[in-house]
Design a protein around this motif. Sequence first.
Motif, PDB file in Angstrom:
ATOM      1  N   ILE A 174      26.051  29.138  81.939  1.00 50.65           N
ATOM      2  CA  ILE A 174      26.047  29.659  83.310  1.00 50.65           C
ATOM      3  C   ILE A 174      27.470  29.774  83.842  1.00 50.65           C
ATOM      4  O   ILE A 174      27.862  30.795  84.423  1.00 50.65           O
ATOM      5  CB  ILE A 174      25.193  28.752  84.220  1.00 50.65           C
ATOM      6  N   ALA A 175      28.271  28.698  83.648  1.00 56.87           N
ATOM      7  CA  ALA A 175      29.637  28.692  84.180  1.00 56.87           C
ATOM      8  C   ALA A 175      30.491  29.781  83.538  1.00 56.87           C
ATOM      9  O   ALA A 175      31.251  30.484  84.228  1.00 56.87           O
ATOM     10  CB  ALA A 175      30.276  27.326  83.960  1.00 56.87           C
ATOM     11  N   CYS A 176      30.398  29.941  82.231  1.00 60.43           N
ATOM     12  CA  CYS A 176      31.210  30.951  81.543  1.00 60.43           C
ATOM     13  C   CYS A 176      30.732  32.358  81.864  1.00 60.43           C
ATOM     14  O   CYS A 176      31.535  33.301  81.896  1.00 60.43           O
ATOM     15  CB  CYS A 176      31.186  30.702  80.040  1.00 60.43           C
ATOM     16  N   ASN A 177      29.436  32.512  82.116  1.00 61.68           N
ATOM     17  CA  ASN A 177      28.930  33.814  82.539  1.00 61.68           C
ATOM     18  C   ASN A 177      29.577  34.226  83.856  1.00 61.68           C
ATOM     19  O   ASN A 177      30.054  35.361  84.009  1.00 61.68           O
ATOM     20  CB  ASN A 177      27.408  33.749  82.685  1.00 61.68           C
ATOM     21  N   PHE A 178      29.624  33.298  84.809  1.00 59.15           N
ATOM     22  CA  PHE A 178      30.269  33.607  86.083  1.00 59.15           C
ATOM     23  C   PHE A 178      31.781  33.719  85.911  1.00 59.15           C
ATOM     24  O   PHE A 178      32.434  34.513  86.600  1.00 59.15           O
ATOM     25  CB  PHE A 178      29.913  32.542  87.120  1.00 59.15           C
ATOM     26  N   GLY A 179      32.349  32.939  84.980  1.00 58.28           N
ATOM     27  CA  GLY A 179      33.775  33.054  84.700  1.00 58.28           C
ATOM     28  C   GLY A 179      34.149  34.426  84.185  1.00 58.28           C
ATOM     29  O   GLY A 179      35.235  34.944  84.481  1.00 58.28           O
ATOM     30  N   SER A 180      33.255  35.035  83.423  1.00 58.99           N
ATOM     31  CA  SER A 180      33.520  36.383  82.907  1.00 58.99           C
ATOM     32  C   SER A 180      33.314  37.453  83.984  1.00 58.99           C
ATOM     33  O   SER A 180      33.812  38.575  83.842  1.00 58.99           O
ATOM     34  CB  SER A 180      32.621  36.679  81.706  1.00 58.99           C
ATOM     35  N   ARG A 181      32.584  37.110  85.052  1.00 57.94           N
ATOM     36  CA  ARG A 181      32.323  38.074  86.111  1.00 57.94           C
ATOM     37  C   ARG A 181      33.427  38.106  87.167  1.00 57.94           C
ATOM     38  O   ARG A 181      33.673  39.138  87.783  1.00 57.94           O
ATOM     39  CB  ARG A 181      30.985  37.761  86.795  1.00 57.94           C
TER      40      ARG A 181
END
Length: 406
Positions: free
Chosen positions: A270-277
């Motif tokens: 979840i955190a890395c998904n938002f980090g990529s966004r």
Amino acid sequence: MSSNNTATILPFSDNGSASTAYIILNAALVFLMIPGIGLFYAGISRSKNALSIIMITFLITAVVTIQWILFGFSLTYSETGNPVIGNCDMCGMKNVDQRALLLTAKSVPAADWTWSANGWLHNLSCLGASTPCMRGALDFAGGGPVHMCSGFSGLAYALALGPRTLRNTFRPHNLTLVFLGTALLWFGWFGFNAGSSLDATPRAAMAGLVTTTAAAAAGLSWTFCDLYFSSRMRGISFCSGAVAGLVAITPAAGFVQPWVAIVIGIIAGIACNFGSRIKTFFKIDDAFDAFGIHGVGGVVGSLLTGVFAQKTVAKLDDVAIEGGLIEGNAIQLAYQLAEIGSISAYSFIVSYLLLAVINMFYGLHIRISEDDEVAGVDLTEMGEIAYELVEPADDVILLRPLRVRE
């Protein structure tokens, strides 16, 4: 053999123990990660740049191998160095035993801070003492020296380089290569994490188990995040999530149980998904999500290691730790934050300054011309291409019938 028939004692005196075989095997597994990461990023890139991505991974491997032999290992692991950097006592791999074989993927000097007997992050609870206590930040296999270093260096490079031409048309060109690269990375990561125990012990087995568990959990959580936002269950989502989970579990692999690996994997996905966004919000053109996956994943993994580190897991190797927050050792979170702050700042600042200096020299500019970018680096820099696209001959029968106008 000396003149008095007395055998000379060599620094390397292991004639073939099980630990030596274990390290060689895991070093080979780690080597598989090189084509793995090349294929992974080649698939994400445009087809006209795919071959150069694979070439770069092998060139870096060759350069770092020579660097590591000549002075990298000594500057990292010399036991007579200071808390910030080692010395040249082991340059050329002098006086080094077989355990050095597995340590070739680490970064200098962040690795010295984290793993050296005298490293300051390794001894945060006794800084200034004459004898190292080895009570400080916990990092089993490289959340800081490998992933935070690469993630924040990648962020510096993206900012120094600037956005691409025709950025809005970018799509991964070959998801088959991405899946293949993910599989090789996942497979090689067993050597990366389990091999960091340096011996075939129960703790090594636990490290391997939690590695694949975290990757599975993160792959699923990233995929469902994208499913929620885009109503698509995409292959790139699962592959990115799996790598994010592998990144996040790296510092914790030798300190946590499988149920914790599930928690770390879900949070990392979840955190890395938002980090990529967020790169879109800040208008940062990080094409490969180096920061979103490796930077954010390394930070999340290091922080959660401070929360979930367990004495019982470290004890599998007869290693004594104080545990993490869940075991009443709240100060461990402060140690992990010190690792996060120091390594991320060092990696970003030094990388950005080096790029600025390199860019000043003729012939070493970090950005190619717009015409070369449009044509593709494979052709303009290498004179080769990844794919030969052949036009069908006139006598080839098309499998799909042509639509004839009435």
